[in-house]
Design a protein around this motif. Structure first.
Motif, PDB file in Angstrom:
ATOM      1  N   PHE A   1     -29.365  58.895  -0.223  1.00 28.58           N
ATOM      2  CA  PHE A   1     -30.282  59.402   0.792  1.00 28.58           C
ATOM      3  C   PHE A   1     -30.357  60.922   0.731  1.00 28.58           C
ATOM      4  O   PHE A   1     -29.491  61.573   0.137  1.00 28.58           O
ATOM      5  N   ALA A   2     -31.390  61.445   1.329  1.00 27.18           N
ATOM      6  CA  ALA A   2     -31.580  62.894   1.379  1.00 27.18           C
ATOM      7  C   ALA A   2     -32.160  63.280   2.727  1.00 27.18           C
ATOM      8  O   ALA A   2     -32.858  62.490   3.375  1.00 27.18           O
ATOM      9  N   TYR A   3     -31.863  64.502   3.118  1.00 24.53           N
ATOM     10  CA  TYR A   3     -32.532  65.135   4.253  1.00 24.53           C
ATOM     11  C   TYR A   3     -33.404  66.231   3.686  1.00 24.53           C
ATOM     12  O   TYR A   3     -33.008  66.921   2.737  1.00 24.53           O
ATOM     13  N   PHE A   4     -34.576  66.377   4.257  1.00 26.00           N
ATOM     14  CA  PHE A   4     -35.410  67.508   3.879  1.00 26.00           C
ATOM     15  C   PHE A   4     -35.977  68.124   5.149  1.00 26.00           C
ATOM     16  O   PHE A   4     -36.103  67.455   6.177  1.00 26.00           O
ATOM     17  N   SER A   5     -36.257  69.398   5.049  1.00 23.02           N
ATOM     18  CA  SER A   5     -36.719  70.122   6.220  1.00 23.02           C
ATOM     19  C   SER A   5     -37.782  71.143   5.818  1.00 23.02           C
ATOM     20  O   SER A   5     -37.687  71.742   4.741  1.00 23.02           O
ATOM     21  N   PHE A   6     -38.769  71.305   6.686  1.00 22.65           N
ATOM     22  CA  PHE A   6     -39.817  72.303   6.495  1.00 22.65           C
ATOM     23  C   PHE A   6     -39.702  73.340   7.604  1.00 22.65           C
ATOM     24  O   PHE A   6     -39.664  72.982   8.783  1.00 22.65           O
ATOM     25  N   ALA A   7     -39.669  74.603   7.217  1.00 19.52           N
ATOM     26  CA  ALA A   7     -39.711  75.697   8.185  1.00 19.52           C
ATOM     27  C   ALA A   7     -41.074  76.369   8.053  1.00 19.52           C
ATOM     28  O   ALA A   7     -41.604  76.507   6.945  1.00 19.52           O
TER      29      ALA A   7
ATOM     30  N   LYS B   1     -34.980  62.061   7.143  1.00 18.77           N
ATOM     31  CA  LYS B   1     -34.017  61.451   6.234  1.00 18.77           C
ATOM     32  C   LYS B   1     -34.761  60.409   5.419  1.00 18.77           C
ATOM     33  O   LYS B   1     -35.540  59.631   5.958  1.00 18.77           O
ATOM     34  N   LEU B   2     -34.510  60.421   4.138  1.00 12.42           N
ATOM     35  CA  LEU B   2     -35.157  59.493   3.224  1.00 12.42           C
ATOM     36  C   LEU B   2     -34.067  58.692   2.521  1.00 12.42           C
ATOM     37  O   LEU B   2     -33.176  59.280   1.903  1.00 12.42           O
ATOM     38  N   GLU B   3     -34.104  57.359   2.642  1.00  8.32           N
ATOM     39  CA  GLU B   3     -33.086  56.506   2.023  1.00  8.32           C
ATOM     40  C   GLU B   3     -33.692  55.703   0.882  1.00  8.32           C
ATOM     41  O   GLU B   3     -34.808  55.217   0.991  1.00  8.32           O
ATOM     42  N   LEU B   4     -32.914  55.558  -0.189  1.00  8.94           N
ATOM     43  CA  LEU B   4     -33.347  54.775  -1.346  1.00  8.94           C
ATOM     44  C   LEU B   4     -32.339  53.663  -1.620  1.00  8.94           C
ATOM     45  O   LEU B   4     -31.206  53.703  -1.130  1.00  8.94           O
ATOM     46  N   HIS B   5     -32.745  52.719  -2.416  1.00 12.39           N
ATOM     47  CA  HIS B   5     -31.848  51.627  -2.802  1.00 12.39           C
ATOM     48  C   HIS B   5     -30.665  52.208  -3.582  1.00 12.39           C
ATOM     49  O   HIS B   5     -30.859  53.070  -4.447  1.00 12.39           O
ATOM     50  N   PRO B   6     -29.452  51.751  -3.304  1.00 13.82           N
ATOM     51  CA  PRO B   6     -28.268  52.320  -3.969  1.00 13.82           C
ATOM     52  C   PRO B   6     -28.222  52.153  -5.487  1.00 13.82           C
ATOM     53  O   PRO B   6     -27.472  52.844  -6.156  1.00 13.82           O
ATOM     54  N   LYS B   7     -29.032  51.277  -6.034  1.00 12.57           N
ATOM     55  CA  LYS B   7     -29.060  51.105  -7.494  1.00 12.57           C
ATOM     56  C   LYS B   7     -30.095  52.009  -8.177  1.00 12.57           C
ATOM     57  O   LYS B   7     -30.250  51.976  -9.397  1.00 12.57           O
ATOM     58  N   THR B   8     -30.796  52.840  -7.396  1.00 10.54           N
ATOM     59  CA  THR B   8     -31.784  53.764  -7.967  1.00 10.54           C
ATOM     60  C   THR B   8     -31.080  54.745  -8.910  1.00 10.54           C
ATOM     61  O   THR B   8     -30.043  55.311  -8.555  1.00 10.54           O
ATOM     62  N   GLN B   9     -31.645  54.929 -10.088  1.00  9.84           N
ATOM     63  CA  GLN B   9     -31.088  55.896 -11.042  1.00  9.84           C
ATOM     64  C   GLN B   9     -31.263  57.315 -10.501  1.00  9.84           C
ATOM     65  O   GLN B   9     -32.258  57.619  -9.837  1.00  9.84           O
ATOM     66  N   ALA B  10     -30.308  58.196 -10.808  1.00 10.71           N
ATOM     67  CA  ALA B  10     -30.283  59.551 -10.242  1.00 10.71           C
ATOM     68  C   ALA B  10     -31.590  60.319 -10.466  1.00 10.71           C
ATOM     69  O   ALA B  10     -32.161  60.880  -9.514  1.00 10.71           O
ATOM     70  N   LEU B  11     -32.079  60.361 -11.699  1.00 16.48           N
ATOM     71  CA  LEU B  11     -33.308  61.107 -11.968  1.00 16.48           C
ATOM     72  C   LEU B  11     -34.494  60.497 -11.227  1.00 16.48           C
ATOM     73  O   LEU B  11     -35.328  61.212 -10.671  1.00 16.48           O
ATOM     74  N   ASN B  12     -34.563  59.181 -11.176  1.00 15.68           N
ATOM     75  CA  ASN B  12     -35.641  58.518 -10.439  1.00 15.68           C
ATOM     76  C   ASN B  12     -35.570  58.865  -8.953  1.00 15.68           C
ATOM     77  O   ASN B  12     -36.604  59.051  -8.305  1.00 15.68           O
ATOM     78  N   ALA B  13     -34.367  58.958  -8.416  1.00 18.38           N
ATOM     79  CA  ALA B  13     -34.199  59.344  -7.013  1.00 18.38           C
ATOM     80  C   ALA B  13     -34.725  60.762  -6.795  1.00 18.38           C
ATOM     81  O   ALA B  13     -35.477  61.019  -5.844  1.00 18.38           O
TER      82      ALA B  13
END
Length: 166
Positions: free
Chosen positions: A115-121, A131-143
């Motif tokens: 998962f990741a958090y992103f923020s806009f100022a 917060k953006l969550e992805l499937h745990p089997k997602t490859q790192a570069l694809n994430a």
């Protein structure tokens, strides 16, 4: 790595038309968003620059993230992303800033989730944090690519709303 040209062109044209600037600070996306902005037409007229602050000491030193808080959450939280965005905007003296932090591989600290958090100022205020969550089997570069494309799409929407209201 290729990004959707129409999205890049739209963001570029919107920032140029508004006469506004942007800076990027990344952790989990590790330069992917900076790469996307560098591909935009006339980038040098609105893209002030960016940095990848990958480790806790760099986030503390360069982006004024609270060390105790960062240690507690492994530098991954809504507040850390917001602090990074606000301080990137100050550092680069930009109207806008985008910040990312999170995980692109499942590890113990992430409870084996991706998962990741992103923020806009915008002009010294946080206008969006998600917060953006992805499937745990997602490859790192694809994430990282998915995070980048999703964040750019969200940025386009937020920018649209704010610039229309101007």
């Amino acid at each position: 790595m290729e990004f959707q040209k129409s999205l890049l062109n739209y963001i570029s044209q919107s920032l140029l038309t508004a006469g506004e600037t942007i800076a990027i600070v990344e952790s989990v996306t590790s330069g992917c968003i900076q790469l996307a902005f560098s591909q935009m037409p006339n980038a040098s007229l609105f893209y002030k620059g960016g940095m990848t602050a990958y480790t806790l000491p760099e986030k503390v030193r360069l982006l004024k993230v609270d060390k105790a808080e960062a240690e507690e959450c492994d530098c991954v939280s809504e507040n850390i992303a917001e602090t990074m965005a606000l301080n990137a905007s100050k550092l680069f003296e930009s109207d806008w800033a985008i910040a990312t932090t999170g995980y692109c591989t499942p590890i113990r600290n992430s409870l084996y989730k991706i998962f990741a958090y992103f923020s806009f100022a915008y002009k010294g205020e946080i206008i969006l944090t998600k917060k953006l969550e992805l499937h745990p089997k997602t490859q790192a570069l694809n994430a990282q690519i998915y995070y980048t494309e999703f964040i750019l799409g969200c940025f386009k929407s937020e920018m649209n709303q704010l610039l229309i209201l101007k």
